[in-house]
Motif scaffolding. Sequence first.
Motif, PDB file in Angstrom:
ATOM      1  N   GLU A 148       0.824  -1.211   0.000  1.00 26.66           N
ATOM      2  CA  GLU A 148       0.000   0.000   0.000  1.00 26.66           C
ATOM      3  C   GLU A 148       0.851   1.252   0.000  1.00 26.66           C
ATOM      4  O   GLU A 148       0.555   2.238  -0.673  1.00 26.66           O
ATOM      5  CB  GLU A 148      -0.942  -0.018   1.203  1.00 26.66           C
ATOM      6  CG  GLU A 148      -2.037  -1.065   1.031  1.00 26.66           C
ATOM      7  CD  GLU A 148      -2.900  -1.180   2.253  1.00 26.66           C
ATOM      8  OE1 GLU A 148      -2.578  -0.571   3.282  1.00 26.66           O
ATOM      9  OE2 GLU A 148      -3.920  -1.880   2.170  1.00 26.66           O
TER      10      GLU A 148
ATOM     11  N   SER B 178      -3.880   3.111   0.196  1.00 27.81           N
ATOM     12  CA  SER B 178      -4.533   3.249   1.476  1.00 27.81           C
ATOM     13  C   SER B 178      -4.291   4.613   2.076  1.00 27.81           C
ATOM     14  O   SER B 178      -5.166   5.198   2.679  1.00 27.81           O
ATOM     15  CB  SER B 178      -4.038   2.178   2.436  1.00 27.81           C
ATOM     16  OG  SER B 178      -4.668   2.288   3.671  1.00 27.81           O
TER      17      SER B 178
ATOM     18  N   GLU C 219     -16.439  -3.625  -3.262  1.00 23.28           N
ATOM     19  CA  GLU C 219     -15.002  -3.379  -3.358  1.00 23.28           C
ATOM     20  C   GLU C 219     -14.710  -1.895  -3.535  1.00 23.28           C
ATOM     21  O   GLU C 219     -13.748  -1.361  -2.964  1.00 23.28           O
ATOM     22  CB  GLU C 219     -14.414  -4.176  -4.525  1.00 23.28           C
ATOM     23  CG  GLU C 219     -12.917  -3.969  -4.764  1.00 23.28           C
ATOM     24  CD  GLU C 219     -12.053  -4.341  -3.573  1.00 23.28           C
ATOM     25  OE1 GLU C 219     -10.883  -3.912  -3.540  1.00 23.28           O
ATOM     26  OE2 GLU C 219     -12.534  -5.053  -2.655  1.00 23.28           O
TER      27      GLU C 219
ATOM     28  N   ARG D  36     -14.973  -0.311  -0.175  1.00 21.97           N
ATOM     29  CA  ARG D  36     -13.823  -0.622   0.673  1.00 21.97           C
ATOM     30  C   ARG D  36     -12.638   0.292   0.334  1.00 21.97           C
ATOM     31  O   ARG D  36     -11.991   0.839   1.225  1.00 21.97           O
ATOM     32  CB  ARG D  36     -13.404  -2.084   0.501  1.00 21.97           C
ATOM     33  CG  ARG D  36     -12.301  -2.521   1.451  1.00 21.97           C
ATOM     34  CD  ARG D  36     -11.899  -3.968   1.196  1.00 21.97           C
ATOM     35  NE  ARG D  36     -11.215  -4.112  -0.073  1.00 21.97           N
ATOM     36  CZ  ARG D  36      -9.903  -3.893  -0.245  1.00 21.97           C
ATOM     37  NH1 ARG D  36      -9.154  -3.512   0.776  1.00 21.97           N
ATOM     38  NH2 ARG D  36      -9.359  -4.056  -1.429  1.00 21.97           N
ATOM     39  N   LYS D  37     -12.379   0.467  -0.950  1.00 15.40           N
ATOM     40  CA  LYS D  37     -11.259   1.311  -1.356  1.00 15.40           C
ATOM     41  C   LYS D  37     -11.499   2.777  -0.999  1.00 15.40           C
ATOM     42  O   LYS D  37     -10.573   3.483  -0.570  1.00 15.40           O
ATOM     43  CB  LYS D  37     -11.028   1.168  -2.862  1.00 15.40           C
ATOM     44  CG  LYS D  37     -10.443  -0.182  -3.264  1.00 15.40           C
ATOM     45  CD  LYS D  37     -10.191  -0.258  -4.754  1.00 15.40           C
ATOM     46  CE  LYS D  37      -9.547  -1.594  -5.133  1.00 15.40           C
ATOM     47  NZ  LYS D  37      -9.298  -1.699  -6.588  1.00 15.40           N
TER      48      LYS D  37
ATOM     49  N   ARG E 249     -11.047   3.147   2.759  1.00 15.60           N
ATOM     50  CA  ARG E 249      -9.666   2.901   3.153  1.00 15.60           C
ATOM     51  C   ARG E 249      -8.798   4.138   2.957  1.00 15.60           C
ATOM     52  O   ARG E 249      -7.840   4.374   3.693  1.00 15.60           O
ATOM     53  CB  ARG E 249      -9.099   1.735   2.330  1.00 15.60           C
ATOM     54  CG  ARG E 249      -7.834   1.133   2.912  1.00 15.60           C
ATOM     55  CD  ARG E 249      -7.371  -0.054   2.098  1.00 15.60           C
ATOM     56  NE  ARG E 249      -6.872   0.345   0.787  1.00 15.60           N
ATOM     57  CZ  ARG E 249      -6.395  -0.510  -0.107  1.00 15.60           C
ATOM     58  NH1 ARG E 249      -6.396  -1.808   0.149  1.00 15.60           N
ATOM     59  NH2 ARG E 249      -5.948  -0.090  -1.269  1.00 15.60           N
TER      60      ARG E 249
ATOM     61  N   HIS F  83      -7.967  -0.411   9.654  1.00 21.79           N
ATOM     62  CA  HIS F  83      -7.665  -1.185   8.442  1.00 21.79           C
ATOM     63  C   HIS F  83      -8.183  -2.612   8.581  1.00 21.79           C
ATOM     64  O   HIS F  83      -8.832  -3.156   7.680  1.00 21.79           O
ATOM     65  CB  HIS F  83      -6.156  -1.187   8.207  1.00 21.79           C
ATOM     66  CG  HIS F  83      -5.748  -1.814   6.912  1.00 21.79           C
ATOM     67  ND1 HIS F  83      -5.755  -3.176   6.708  1.00 21.79           N
ATOM     68  CD2 HIS F  83      -5.329  -1.259   5.743  1.00 21.79           C
ATOM     69  CE1 HIS F  83      -5.354  -3.429   5.479  1.00 21.79           C
ATOM     70  NE2 HIS F  83      -5.092  -2.289   4.875  1.00 21.79           N
TER      71      HIS F  83
ATOM     72  N   ASN G 224     -11.461  -4.291   6.423  1.00 21.92           N
ATOM     73  CA  ASN G 224     -11.316  -5.482   5.578  1.00 21.92           C
ATOM     74  C   ASN G 224     -12.253  -6.600   6.024  1.00 21.92           C
ATOM     75  O   ASN G 224     -12.888  -7.264   5.191  1.00 21.92           O
ATOM     76  CB  ASN G 224      -9.869  -5.970   5.599  1.00 21.92           C
ATOM     77  CG  ASN G 224      -8.974  -5.137   4.705  1.00 21.92           C
ATOM     78  OD1 ASN G 224      -9.450  -4.363   3.889  1.00 21.92           O
ATOM     79  ND2 ASN G 224      -7.677  -5.278   4.875  1.00 21.92           N
ATOM     80  N   GLU G 225     -12.351  -6.830   7.327  1.00 22.70           N
ATOM     81  CA  GLU G 225     -13.225  -7.889   7.824  1.00 22.70           C
ATOM     82  C   GLU G 225     -14.694  -7.589   7.520  1.00 22.70           C
ATOM     83  O   GLU G 225     -15.461  -8.486   7.148  1.00 22.70           O
ATOM     84  CB  GLU G 225     -13.022  -8.053   9.330  1.00 22.70           C
ATOM     85  CG  GLU G 225     -11.675  -8.660   9.700  1.00 22.70           C
ATOM     86  CD  GLU G 225     -11.490  -8.791  11.201  1.00 22.70           C
ATOM     87  OE1 GLU G 225     -12.419  -8.398  11.949  1.00 22.70           O
ATOM     88  OE2 GLU G 225     -10.441  -9.295  11.629  1.00 22.70           O
TER      89      GLU G 225
ATOM     90  N   GLU H  62     -15.391  -8.111   3.801  1.00 18.11           N
ATOM     91  CA  GLU H  62     -15.457  -9.548   3.490  1.00 18.11           C
ATOM     92  C   GLU H  62     -16.757 -10.162   3.997  1.00 18.11           C
ATOM     93  O   GLU H  62     -17.362 -11.009   3.322  1.00 18.11           O
ATOM     94  CB  GLU H  62     -14.243 -10.250   4.098  1.00 18.11           C
ATOM     95  CG  GLU H  62     -12.936  -9.907   3.385  1.00 18.11           C
ATOM     96  CD  GLU H  62     -11.709 -10.306   4.184  1.00 18.11           C
ATOM     97  OE1 GLU H  62     -11.893 -10.950   5.257  1.00 18.11           O
ATOM     98  OE2 GLU H  62     -10.589  -9.984   3.761  1.00 18.11           O
TER      99      GLU H  62
END
Length: 418
Positions: free
Chosen positions: A11, A24, A266, A269-270, A273, A396, A400-401, A404
């Motif tokens: 990252e 990130s 996705e 998420r990005k 982040r 972070h 992610n968790e 997912e």
Amino acid sequence: MDFSYNVLTEEMQDTNSGHSGTDSFEKITDEEIKEIQSALEDGDLCRATERLIKSLEEIENALLNIAITGESGTGKSTFVNAIRGMGDEEEGSAPTDVVETTKEPTPYTHPKYPNVTFWDLPGIGTPNFAAAHYLQSVQFSQYDFFIIISSERFKQCDIDLAKAIKAMDKKFYFVRSKVDNDLDASQKRRKKTYNEEKILKVIRDNCIENLHDGGITEPQVFLLSCLDLDKYDFHKMEDTLEKELPSHKRHIFLISLPNISLPVLEKKRKALRKNIWKWSTLSCAVAAVPIPGLSVACDVLILIKTMRNYRSAFGLDEQSLKKLADKSGKDVSELKSVLKSPLDIKEINKELVIKLLTKGAGGALMVIEYAFSNIPIVGSMAAGAISFGTTYWMLHGFLNETAEDAARVLKKALETPV
């Protein structure tokens, strides 16, 4: 929460090489760096902290106003509901009917993000329609961009409106709605030769040719079904809007999208982040202030607020899960059964966060080396390095968790009963 050394390394390399969209640590603007560094050099931690807070507020509170227009009966109101992740019968949804129901510009705020508003505009195409007058009457200046919807071929009124919007220096996009109806009709008529891809190409080419003939040189046309938003050109439209929106409005647009597919999850998420470094640096700045207990109190507030926002953005809050269960015909317990992160089924409160903080310092150490060498602000605040690392590591990992888990829940909701 898992956070590997290799992930952090990759990252930071993305950031240093300027790969926007995947990094990130969202790159700080030169103006922000100079202002914050100047404050730090003067020993003015309050000014540095205020600048970080302002930057975060500008992202979170950006107003986004989207105008939905077109002839009556083309599905404008259904689109307004679908893009907000709502059904036509939900409380707060735009009324839909076979006749025109919208008589004046009507705002519909996003159910989770009230600073995002979709405006259902009155139908065009009446005998007295005049594009310039229409735009003045609906107060065109307040909208960030227009979506012009048609359920058949685009007509002269659509073209005239697009030209008037362009003349007023606003963005516009064409949506060809009810594509599923055309495909169903074609499949019934041509059962042996039916080819969805070819039919979609014919519809798209016809729309573009029609608009070209009307003087629209580079029309952006997206084929959609408001009843099944994830199909056809939705992701293409989403990508286009993401690229063309101003940077400070791009974030709220992405976060407000309905969780209808893995690509949407996705993108969220990005987008989320990218701001972790700012929350972490804010934690770092507060930690440098020599007031006992202030740093921990700030970290707790940051983590509670941000973790709750993550859960809501990915539709893992109780209300969103119940809504998805109703839509998919499944029980809420069935959707929850695929959640793997224990944090996604617990109440995010002060007690939980404090417990996590006591475990987070170890994971933070691997972040600190990179923070000192790559992020100017943290390098100037040695006293806050642990706070930066801990906050970054925890956010972070939780992000992610949660992303997912959201993917697992969506897959479960889309499963067809055997």
